[in-house]
Scaffold this motif. Structure first.
Motif, PDB file in Angstrom:
ATOM      1  N   SER A 170       0.839  -1.198   0.000  1.00  0.00           N
ATOM      2  CA  SER A 170       0.000   0.000   0.000  1.00  0.00           C
ATOM      3  C   SER A 170       0.872   1.244   0.000  1.00  0.00           C
ATOM      4  CB  SER A 170      -0.892   0.031   1.243  1.00  0.00           C
ATOM      5  OG  SER A 170      -1.734  -1.081   1.268  1.00  0.00           O
ATOM      6  N   THR A 171       0.392   2.273  -0.673  1.00  0.00           N
ATOM      7  CA  THR A 171       1.086   3.551  -0.688  1.00  0.00           C
ATOM      8  C   THR A 171       0.998   4.196   0.688  1.00  0.00           C
ATOM      9  OG1 THR A 171       0.556   3.870  -3.017  1.00  0.00           O
ATOM     10  CG2 THR A 171       1.158   5.835  -1.773  1.00  0.00           C
ATOM     11  N   VAL A 172       2.103   4.793   1.135  1.00  0.00           N
ATOM     12  CA  VAL A 172       2.131   5.556   2.375  1.00  0.00           C
ATOM     13  C   VAL A 172       2.011   7.027   1.985  1.00  0.00           C
ATOM     14  CG1 VAL A 172       3.496   6.179   4.405  1.00  0.00           C
ATOM     15  CG2 VAL A 172       3.604   3.841   3.500  1.00  0.00           C
ATOM     16  N   TYR A 173       0.935   7.673   2.427  1.00  0.00           N
ATOM     17  CA  TYR A 173       0.718   9.084   2.118  1.00  0.00           C
ATOM     18  C   TYR A 173       1.336   9.940   3.211  1.00  0.00           C
ATOM     19  CZ  TYR A 173      -2.396   7.474  -1.495  1.00  0.00           C
ATOM     20  OH  TYR A 173      -2.888   6.866  -2.615  1.00  0.00           O
ATOM     21  N   VAL A 174       2.088  10.955   2.794  1.00  0.00           N
ATOM     22  CA  VAL A 174       2.804  11.821   3.728  1.00  0.00           C
ATOM     23  C   VAL A 174       2.379  13.259   3.469  1.00  0.00           C
ATOM     24  CG1 VAL A 174       5.071  12.530   4.559  1.00  0.00           C
ATOM     25  CG2 VAL A 174       4.763  10.218   3.634  1.00  0.00           C
ATOM     26  N   SER A 175       1.795  13.887   4.466  1.00  0.00           N
ATOM     27  CA  SER A 175       1.373  15.273   4.349  1.00  0.00           C
ATOM     28  C   SER A 175       2.555  16.184   4.682  1.00  0.00           C
ATOM     29  CB  SER A 175       0.218  15.525   5.324  1.00  0.00           C
ATOM     30  OG  SER A 175      -0.110  16.883   5.346  1.00  0.00           O
ATOM     31  N   VAL A 176       2.900  17.064   3.750  1.00  0.00           N
ATOM     32  CA  VAL A 176       4.052  17.954   3.926  1.00  0.00           C
ATOM     33  C   VAL A 176       3.683  19.377   3.512  1.00  0.00           C
ATOM     34  CG1 VAL A 176       5.775  16.128   3.554  1.00  0.00           C
ATOM     35  CG2 VAL A 176       4.950  17.444   1.618  1.00  0.00           C
ATOM     36  N   ILE A 197      12.815  14.939   6.140  1.00  0.00           N
ATOM     37  CA  ILE A 197      11.503  14.289   6.229  1.00  0.00           C
ATOM     38  C   ILE A 197      11.597  12.851   5.747  1.00  0.00           C
ATOM     39  CG2 ILE A 197       9.172  14.264   5.225  1.00  0.00           C
ATOM     40  CD1 ILE A 197       9.357  17.375   5.290  1.00  0.00           C
ATOM     41  N   THR A 198      12.272  12.628   4.643  1.00  0.00           N
ATOM     42  CA  THR A 198      12.417  11.275   4.100  1.00  0.00           C
ATOM     43  C   THR A 198      13.118  10.360   5.098  1.00  0.00           C
ATOM     44  OG1 THR A 198      12.460  12.151   1.845  1.00  0.00           O
ATOM     45  CG2 THR A 198      13.316   9.918   2.170  1.00  0.00           C
ATOM     46  N   LYS A 199      14.178  10.844   5.716  1.00  0.00           N
ATOM     47  CA  LYS A 199      14.904  10.049   6.716  1.00  0.00           C
ATOM     48  C   LYS A 199      13.988   9.683   7.880  1.00  0.00           C
ATOM     49  CE  LYS A 199      18.845  10.309   9.835  1.00  0.00           C
ATOM     50  NZ  LYS A 199      19.924  11.135  10.360  1.00  0.00           N
ATOM     51  N   GLU A 200      13.194  10.640   8.353  1.00  0.00           N
ATOM     52  CA  GLU A 200      12.270  10.382   9.456  1.00  0.00           C
ATOM     53  C   GLU A 200      11.204   9.361   9.057  1.00  0.00           C
ATOM     54  OE1 GLU A 200      12.242  11.621  12.681  1.00  0.00           O
ATOM     55  OE2 GLU A 200      14.229  12.375  12.207  1.00  0.00           O
ATOM     56  N   ASN A 253       3.776   8.774  -1.190  1.00  0.00           N
ATOM     57  CA  ASN A 253       3.108   9.801  -1.971  1.00  0.00           C
ATOM     58  C   ASN A 253       3.037  11.043  -1.093  1.00  0.00           C
ATOM     59  OD1 ASN A 253       1.484  11.404  -3.543  1.00  0.00           O
ATOM     60  ND2 ASN A 253      -0.072   9.851  -3.902  1.00  0.00           N
ATOM     61  N   PHE A 254       3.768  12.082  -1.469  1.00  0.00           N
ATOM     62  CA  PHE A 254       3.806  13.316  -0.698  1.00  0.00           C
ATOM     63  C   PHE A 254       2.656  14.206  -1.162  1.00  0.00           C
ATOM     64  CE2 PHE A 254       7.998  11.546  -0.521  1.00  0.00           C
ATOM     65  CZ  PHE A 254       8.379  11.753   0.791  1.00  0.00           C
ATOM     66  N   ILE A 255       1.809  14.617  -0.211  1.00  0.00           N
ATOM     67  CA  ILE A 255       0.667  15.451  -0.540  1.00  0.00           C
ATOM     68  C   ILE A 255       0.751  16.760   0.230  1.00  0.00           C
ATOM     69  CG2 ILE A 255      -0.841  13.514  -1.126  1.00  0.00           C
ATOM     70  CD1 ILE A 255      -2.091  13.744   1.636  1.00  0.00           C
ATOM     71  N   ASP A 256       0.167  17.799  -0.353  1.00  0.00           N
ATOM     72  CA  ASP A 256       0.171  19.125   0.267  1.00  0.00           C
ATOM     73  C   ASP A 256      -0.642  19.082   1.558  1.00  0.00           C
ATOM     74  OD1 ASP A 256      -0.076  21.818   0.946  1.00  0.00           O
ATOM     75  OD2 ASP A 256      -0.222  22.442  -1.139  1.00  0.00           O
ATOM     76  N   GLU A 257      -0.058  19.557   2.647  1.00  0.00           N
ATOM     77  CA  GLU A 257      -0.703  19.474   3.950  1.00  0.00           C
ATOM     78  C   GLU A 257      -1.999  20.258   4.042  1.00  0.00           C
ATOM     79  OE1 GLU A 257       1.737  21.026   7.077  1.00  0.00           O
ATOM     80  OE2 GLU A 257       1.966  22.945   6.108  1.00  0.00           O
ATOM     81  N   VAL A 258      -2.221  21.219   3.174  1.00  0.00           N
ATOM     82  CA  VAL A 258      -3.453  21.997   3.264  1.00  0.00           C
ATOM     83  C   VAL A 258      -4.629  21.276   2.613  1.00  0.00           C
ATOM     84  CG1 VAL A 258      -2.236  24.199   3.379  1.00  0.00           C
ATOM     85  CG2 VAL A 258      -2.986  23.337   1.165  1.00  0.00           C
TER      86      VAL A 258
END
Length: 72
Positions: free
Chosen positions: A11-17, A29-32, A49-54
């Protein structure tokens, strides 16, 4: 760093940034993230998958209740 949750390579891991990051911030962020999913040395087949936090709405199970929240 301890793994916080169950993450699957299937599954894709979504990361809000934040929408604007420097390369150093992106690398940090990637290391964390890699430490959180339990593979601090490499991606090991994970898909991020990096997504906009807003633009984030989450629905999570907390015990027997569903908690929905939005970050705007």
């Amino acid at each position: 760093m301890e793994t916080r949750g169950k993450f699957s390579k299937e599954s894709t891991v979504y990361v809000s940034v934040p929408s604007k990051l420097t390369i150093d911030q992106t690398q940090h962020i990637t290391k964390e993230i890699l430490g959180i999913v339990g593979c601090p040395g490499c991606y090991s087949g994970f898909h991020f998958n990096f997504i906009d936090e807003v633009e984030l709405i989450t629905a999570r199970m907390e015990g027997n209740e569903i908690r929905v929240s939005a970050v705007i």
